[in-house]
Design a protein around this motif. Sequence first.
Motif, short mmCIF file in Angstrom:
data_model
loop_
_atom_site.label_atom_id
_atom_site.label_comp_id
_atom_site.label_asym_id
_atom_site.label_seq_id
_atom_site.Cartn_x
_atom_site.Cartn_y
_atom_site.Cartn_z
N ILE A 1 -4.69 -1.34 -7.30
CA ILE A 1 -3.78 -1.33 -8.45
C ILE A 1 -4.54 -1.02 -9.73
O ILE A 1 -4.14 -0.20 -10.55
CB ILE A 1 -3.06 -2.69 -8.58
CG1 ILE A 1 -2.07 -2.87 -7.44
CG2 ILE A 1 -2.34 -2.81 -9.93
CD1 ILE A 1 -1.60 -4.31 -7.27
N ARG A 2 -5.68 -1.70 -9.90
CA ARG A 2 -6.45 -1.53 -11.13
C ARG A 2 -7.00 -0.11 -11.26
O ARG A 2 -7.08 0.44 -12.36
CB ARG A 2 -7.58 -2.55 -11.18
CG ARG A 2 -8.38 -2.55 -12.46
CD ARG A 2 -7.50 -2.76 -13.69
NE ARG A 2 -6.99 -4.12 -13.80
CZ ARG A 2 -5.76 -4.41 -14.20
NH1 ARG A 2 -4.92 -3.44 -14.55
NH2 ARG A 2 -5.34 -5.65 -14.29
N LYS A 3 -7.35 0.52 -10.14
CA LYS A 3 -7.83 1.90 -10.18
C LYS A 3 -6.72 2.85 -10.61
O LYS A 3 -6.95 3.83 -11.31
CB LYS A 3 -8.38 2.32 -8.82
CG LYS A 3 -9.73 1.72 -8.48
CD LYS A 3 -10.21 2.20 -7.12
CE LYS A 3 -11.59 1.62 -6.80
NZ LYS A 3 -12.07 2.04 -5.45
N ASN A 4 -5.49 2.54 -10.19
CA ASN A 4 -4.35 3.39 -10.53
C ASN A 4 -3.85 3.18 -11.95
O ASN A 4 -3.36 4.10 -12.59
CB ASN A 4 -3.19 3.13 -9.56
CG ASN A 4 -3.41 3.74 -8.20
OD1 ASN A 4 -4.23 4.64 -8.04
ND2 ASN A 4 -2.71 3.23 -7.20
N ASP A 5 -3.94 1.94 -12.42
CA ASP A 5 -3.31 1.60 -13.70
C ASP A 5 -4.12 0.53 -14.42
O ASP A 5 -4.14 -0.63 -14.02
CB ASP A 5 -1.88 1.10 -13.44
CG ASP A 5 -1.08 0.94 -14.72
OD1 ASP A 5 -1.67 1.01 -15.81
OD2 ASP A 5 0.15 0.74 -14.62
N LEU A 6 -4.74 0.91 -15.51
CA LEU A 6 -5.57 -0.03 -16.27
C LEU A 6 -4.72 -1.06 -17.02
O LEU A 6 -5.23 -2.11 -17.42
CB LEU A 6 -6.44 0.74 -17.27
CG LEU A 6 -7.51 1.65 -16.67
CD1 LEU A 6 -8.24 2.41 -17.77
CD2 LEU A 6 -8.52 0.84 -15.85
N ASN B 1 0.83 -1.22 0.00
CA ASN B 1 0.00 0.00 0.00
C ASN B 1 0.85 1.26 0.00
O ASN B 1 0.59 2.21 -0.74
CB ASN B 1 -0.92 0.01 1.22
CG ASN B 1 -2.32 -0.49 0.90
OD1 ASN B 1 -2.81 -0.29 -0.20
ND2 ASN B 1 -2.94 -1.14 1.86
N ILE B 2 1.89 1.26 0.81
CA ILE B 2 2.79 2.43 0.89
C ILE B 2 3.48 2.64 -0.46
O ILE B 2 3.58 3.76 -0.95
CB ILE B 2 3.83 2.24 2.01
CG1 ILE B 2 3.14 2.28 3.38
CG2 ILE B 2 4.92 3.31 1.94
CD1 ILE B 2 4.03 1.87 4.53
N TYR B 3 3.96 1.55 -1.06
CA TYR B 3 4.65 1.68 -2.34
C TYR B 3 3.70 2.17 -3.43
O TYR B 3 4.08 3.01 -4.26
CB TYR B 3 5.28 0.35 -2.75
CG TYR B 3 6.30 0.54 -3.84
CD1 TYR B 3 7.63 0.75 -3.53
CD2 TYR B 3 5.92 0.55 -5.18
CE1 TYR B 3 8.58 0.95 -4.52
CE2 TYR B 3 6.86 0.76 -6.18
CZ TYR B 3 8.18 0.96 -5.84
OH TYR B 3 9.10 1.18 -6.82
N LEU B 4 2.48 1.67 -3.43
CA LEU B 4 1.51 2.11 -4.43
C LEU B 4 1.20 3.60 -4.29
O LEU B 4 1.05 4.32 -5.28
CB LEU B 4 0.21 1.31 -4.30
CG LEU B 4 0.27 -0.15 -4.77
CD1 LEU B 4 -1.02 -0.87 -4.39
CD2 LEU B 4 0.50 -0.23 -6.27
N ASP B 5 1.12 4.08 -3.04
CA ASP B 5 0.85 5.50 -2.81
C ASP B 5 1.98 6.38 -3.33
O ASP B 5 1.75 7.48 -3.85
CB ASP B 5 0.63 5.77 -1.31
CG ASP B 5 -0.68 5.19 -0.81
OD1 ASP B 5 -1.59 4.96 -1.64
OD2 ASP B 5 -0.80 4.95 0.40
N ILE C 1 -6.85 -9.25 -2.87
CA ILE C 1 -7.89 -8.74 -3.75
C ILE C 1 -8.11 -7.24 -3.53
O ILE C 1 -8.43 -6.50 -4.47
CB ILE C 1 -9.21 -9.52 -3.55
CG1 ILE C 1 -10.24 -9.13 -4.61
CG2 ILE C 1 -9.74 -9.33 -2.15
CD1 ILE C 1 -9.88 -9.51 -5.99
N ASP C 2 -7.88 -6.78 -2.28
CA ASP C 2 -8.00 -5.34 -1.99
C ASP C 2 -6.86 -4.56 -2.66
O ASP C 2 -7.07 -3.48 -3.23
CB ASP C 2 -7.96 -5.09 -0.47
CG ASP C 2 -9.11 -5.78 0.25
OD1 ASP C 2 -10.23 -5.79 -0.29
OD2 ASP C 2 -8.88 -6.32 1.35
N LEU C 3 -5.66 -5.14 -2.60
CA LEU C 3 -4.52 -4.50 -3.27
C LEU C 3 -4.75 -4.47 -4.78
O LEU C 3 -4.45 -3.47 -5.44
CB LEU C 3 -3.23 -5.26 -2.95
CG LEU C 3 -2.77 -5.26 -1.50
CD1 LEU C 3 -1.56 -6.16 -1.33
CD2 LEU C 3 -2.45 -3.85 -1.03
N ALA C 4 -5.27 -5.57 -5.32
CA ALA C 4 -5.52 -5.64 -6.76
C ALA C 4 -6.54 -4.59 -7.20
O ALA C 4 -6.41 -3.99 -8.27
CB ALA C 4 -6.00 -7.04 -7.14
#
Length: 238
Positions: free
Chosen positions: A65-70, A32-36, A59-62
């Motif tokens: 991820i999908r919201k940030n990058d299609l 989560n921190i890295y994605l932010d 599944i929450d991380l996925a």
Amino acid sequence: MYYQLIIKDYIKSHPDIDMKIMLSTGNPNDVNIYLDNNPKEMKFFLLDIEFPNSKIRGIDLATKIRKNDLNAKIVFITTHEELMPMIFERKVEPLDYITKEKGINNIKRKIYTDLDITVERLVRPQNKRLKEFNFRIGSKQYNFDIDKINYFESLENTTNVFLHAINQNIEFPDTLKAISNKVPYFYRAHKSLLINPDNIQSINKQERKIYFKDGSSCDISRRRLVDFSREHPDLIER
């Protein structure tokens, strides 16, 4: 972690491809921190659907991820086949779903196949370098040698961009976002700057400045400096 070794072996066997492992962890909070901090940097994700002793699930991380990058490629590896329907409900569109019960050899084969697909769909298109950058001023089209461009700079309160090249600056109507799609290998050094990494001579961390081979320079943001220093340590002034 054995899966990390599989990916390392894949990278070693493909020296012509610019790939690296950016994060390997059993703690979903680290992800989560890295994605932010790097919402667009990671492209291939190998996730378990559930993490021991954590309320955060793969599944929450996925979903994040999908919201940030299609375009990100997500692969699940797990023993929880009963959770597969949730993947479709969340519409994260994974590249693959690997079950651990089928053994290590099967896991390695599937990860290699998934990485091959990721390279073909994401890495190789970005490695196709343009020889010329095309733009218009009014009705006239210009073709500019891409190797002579140091960086593009967006202008505040306008829809124009400055092309900063060797011994030349040109203003024309465009946006950095549109330009980035044409030259995805250029680096976003600042919200208003898109630079050509091939023309960088060095980077001064104290001044937070990028110096180009022709002696010109531009700024780089603190966050982008951290990212770029990690990816290109050879360019940092000692």
